[in-house]
Write a protein that holds these residues in place. Structure first.
Motif, PDB file in Angstrom:
ATOM      1  N   MET A  72       0.837  -1.203   0.000  1.00  0.00           N
ATOM      2  CA  MET A  72       0.000   0.000   0.000  1.00  0.00           C
ATOM      3  C   MET A  72       0.871   1.252   0.000  1.00  0.00           C
ATOM      4  O   MET A  72       0.587   2.220  -0.711  1.00  0.00           O
ATOM      5  N   SER A  73       1.934   1.224   0.788  1.00  0.00           N
ATOM      6  CA  SER A  73       2.854   2.342   0.883  1.00  0.00           C
ATOM      7  C   SER A  73       3.487   2.642  -0.476  1.00  0.00           C
ATOM      8  O   SER A  73       3.523   3.788  -0.921  1.00  0.00           O
TER       9      SER A  73
ATOM     10  N   LYS B 213       2.440   1.589  -3.505  1.00  0.00           N
ATOM     11  CA  LYS B 213       1.434   1.906  -4.520  1.00  0.00           C
ATOM     12  C   LYS B 213       0.969   3.360  -4.412  1.00  0.00           C
ATOM     13  O   LYS B 213       0.787   4.045  -5.411  1.00  0.00           O
ATOM     14  N   ASP B 214       0.787   3.823  -3.174  1.00  0.00           N
ATOM     15  CA  ASP B 214       0.277   5.175  -2.944  1.00  0.00           C
ATOM     16  C   ASP B 214       1.385   6.224  -2.816  1.00  0.00           C
ATOM     17  O   ASP B 214       1.090   7.400  -2.586  1.00  0.00           O
ATOM     18  N   HIS B 215       2.644   5.785  -2.889  1.00  0.00           N
ATOM     19  CA  HIS B 215       3.796   6.687  -2.747  1.00  0.00           C
ATOM     20  C   HIS B 215       3.723   7.447  -1.423  1.00  0.00           C
ATOM     21  O   HIS B 215       3.871   8.667  -1.378  1.00  0.00           O
ATOM     22  N   ARG B 216       3.451   6.688  -0.365  1.00  0.00           N
ATOM     23  CA  ARG B 216       3.366   7.261   0.982  1.00  0.00           C
ATOM     24  C   ARG B 216       4.300   6.495   1.894  1.00  0.00           C
ATOM     25  O   ARG B 216       4.578   5.315   1.665  1.00  0.00           O
TER      26      ARG B 216
ATOM     27  N   VAL C 118       0.824   5.291   6.150  1.00  0.00           N
ATOM     28  CA  VAL C 118      -0.207   4.302   5.811  1.00  0.00           C
ATOM     29  C   VAL C 118      -0.710   3.632   7.088  1.00  0.00           C
ATOM     30  O   VAL C 118      -1.918   3.485   7.298  1.00  0.00           O
TER      31      VAL C 118
ATOM     32  N   SER D 139      -2.962   5.875   9.080  1.00  0.00           N
ATOM     33  CA  SER D 139      -4.302   5.965   8.481  1.00  0.00           C
ATOM     34  C   SER D 139      -5.155   4.767   8.870  1.00  0.00           C
ATOM     35  O   SER D 139      -6.334   4.913   9.209  1.00  0.00           O
TER      36      SER D 139
END
Length: 72
Positions: free
Chosen positions: A42-43, A45-48, A53, A56
Motif C-alpha cells: 500500500m505504501s 502503490k500510494d507513494h506514501r 499508511v 491511516s
C-alpha cells in the motif's frame, strides 16, 4: 532534530506500524508477515511512507470503534 527526537519518532512509528499490522491480521486472518507485506505494498502503490499508511489504518480503526461505542 536531535538524536533523541529521532529515536522517539522511530519508536512511535514502530508502535503505530505494529498496531496497523494487528488490525490487518484481525480483519483478514493473514499472518503478521503477510500483513506487513500488505502495508508495504500500500505504501509503495500510494507513494506514501509506511508509517503514514499505518497511521491511516490505525485512525480508521479508532474512528470505527468510537462509532460503535457511541451507537452512531
Amino acid at each position: 532534530m536531535t538524536l533523541s527526537e529521532q529515536l522517539q519518532k522511530a519508536l512511535t512509528n514502530r508502535k503505530v506500524i505494529d498496531h496497523a499490522i494487528g488490525i490487518v491480521v484481525s480483519r483478514s486472518g493473514c499472518t503478521s508477515a503477510e500483513a506487513f507485506a500488505k502495508l508495504r505494498e500500500m505504501s509503495q502503490k500510494d507513494h506514501r511512507k509506511l508509517a503514514d499508511v499505518a497511521q491511516s489504518i490505525f485512525d480508521d480503526a479508532k474512528r470505527r470503534a468510537q462509532a460503535r461505542r457511541s451507537g452512531s
